[in-house]
Scaffold this active site. Structure first.
Site, short mmCIF file in Angstrom:
data_model
loop_
_atom_site.label_atom_id
_atom_site.label_comp_id
_atom_site.label_asym_id
_atom_site.label_seq_id
_atom_site.Cartn_x
_atom_site.Cartn_y
_atom_site.Cartn_z
N ASP A 70 0.85 -1.21 0.00
CA ASP A 70 0.00 0.00 0.00
C ASP A 70 0.88 1.26 0.00
O ASP A 70 0.68 2.18 -0.81
CB ASP A 70 -0.88 0.07 1.26
CG ASP A 70 -1.84 -1.10 1.43
OD1 ASP A 70 -3.06 -0.90 1.38
OD2 ASP A 70 -1.35 -2.23 1.64
N THR A 151 -7.08 -4.54 0.84
CA THR A 151 -5.86 -4.95 1.58
C THR A 151 -6.12 -6.24 2.36
O THR A 151 -5.23 -7.09 2.48
CB THR A 151 -5.42 -3.82 2.53
OG1 THR A 151 -5.25 -2.63 1.76
CG2 THR A 151 -4.10 -4.15 3.22
#
Ligand code: AMP
Ligand code: MG
Length: 355
Positions: A70, A151
């Site tokens: 990320d 995620t």
């Protein structure tokens, strides 16, 4: 600043300007070229990190997970954007706050190494600065990114996507979705290396394999029978309201199995016709209007350019100019277009009955 269109001929010889660029066989803006390059780089960053997710995740203030992928994808995209469109603003999910904590120095060094490997030499401080370029609020023209959408799927071995879009005066102009775990038929596939999807306002939605060269235009399904509608929903039980979803699908009369899936991969499936419908409902304890713009912008243009429709659950257009969330919208409804009014009607009836 408006978008300038250019026709890039598939036969154009490489020049210093486009050397190494994949040549897009349809008219497109320089912004779409940029979106493709940024999201391709994002996918290249994610794939090896996904393969070794033993590196684990840090927890953000809201307890949601965040990984090296990320941070790295957001930092590299911010740096690429500053080099290509220096005046443009980035609105993206991550901030460097947790990365700057002393106990996370190891993770910050790993992100710095990934950044230096994929873009250019940088210090940990530089990398935090690039990540925080994403802390802006929407302006007249801005880019919106979810560096790793899904995620939790990324960490679980499920679906995730890299999502980027450009918004000007409230309209989504270009978007790119990098989907490492979908195949050309827009079905889950963890072996073949994934697909890239691009869309340009009034220019259509397009797909090619991450490792391929040929683009094909996307088209939503032509399903008009509600009993055959294939509905997707979040894989994470806490991201939706399962009781309400069950009631809606029962009222709609669909006999098809639902598709649990993380991220805007669901939007990619609808754009490509392998799924027909998505009710994004507010889970209990979450206020309406909490949907983050980076969870919807890129997928929204993909679906509408493929012939589908997206509104909130009351049929209102999504308003991407209210800050970092869809503050004035209640949930999201995504369909192939044909089923949209029926799905809105079902939502109105079921929620009215429930009081
Ligand atoms: P999905 O995989 O479709 O469930 O969407 C993932 C996105 O949902 C994440 O990027 C989060 O921003 C967002 N999210 C996190 N918690 C919630 C929640 N409780 N309800 C709805 N969305 C959430
Ligand atoms: Mg997300």
């Amino acid at each position: 600043m408006g978008i300038q269109f250019s026709l890039v001929s598939p036969l154009a010889l490489p020049t210093a300007e486009n050397l190494g660029d994949p040549l897009l066989p349809f008219p497109h803006s320089p912004e779409l070229d940029f979106a493709l390059k940024a999201v391709e780089t994002g996918v290249e960053i994610c794939i090896p990190i996904y393969a070794g997710t033993h590196q684990g995740a840090l927890k953000k203030i809201d307890a949601s997970p965040v990984t090296i992928a990320d941070f790295s994808v957001q930092a590299v995209t911010a740096a690429m954007l500053a080099d290509r469109f220096p005046d443009d603003v980035l609105v993206a999910e991550e901030s460097s706050a947790v990365l700057r904590e002393a106990e996370n120095a190891y993770t910050l060094q790993a992100v710095t190494d990934v950044f230096s490997h994929h873009y250019r030499q940088a210090s940990p401080e530089d990398v935090c600065g690039w990540i925080d370029r994403g802390s802006s609020n929407p302006q007249t023209r801005f880019w919106v990114m979810d560096p790793v959408d899904g995620t939790k799927g990324f960490l679980r071995g499920g679906q995730y996507v890299v999502a980027l879009a450009l918004i000007e005066a409230g309209e989504i102009m270009v978007s790119a979705l990098g989907c490492p775990h979908l195949d050309e038929q827009l079905q889950p596939n963890f072996e073949d290396g994934g697909v890239m999807l691009l869309a340009e306002r009034s220019g259509g939605a397009w797909l090619r394999p991450v490792k391929g060269a040929v683009w094909r235009r996307l088209q939503v399904s032509s399903q008009r029978q509600t009993e055959l509608a294939r509905a997707a929903h979040s894989f994470e039980p806490t991201h939706t309201n399962h009781d309400l979803l069950r009631a809606l699908l029962a009222e709609l009369g669909t006999n098809m199995e639902t598709i649990p899936m993380d991220s805007q991969a669901k939007y990619a499936m609808i754009a490509g016709g392998s799924c027909d419908l998505l009710y994004r409902l507010t889970s209990s304890g979450r206020p309406p209007g909490a949907e983050c713009i980076w969870d919807h912008a890129a997928g929204a243009l993909m679906v509408t350019e493929a012939g589908g429709r997206i509104t909130d659950l009351n049929g209102e257009p999504l308003d991407f100019m209210q800050g970092r969330t869809l503050a004035v919208n209640e949930g999201v409804l995504v369909t192939n277009g044909i089923l949209h009014d029926a799905a809105l009607d079902v939502y109105r009836r079921v929620t009215e009955e429930a009081g």
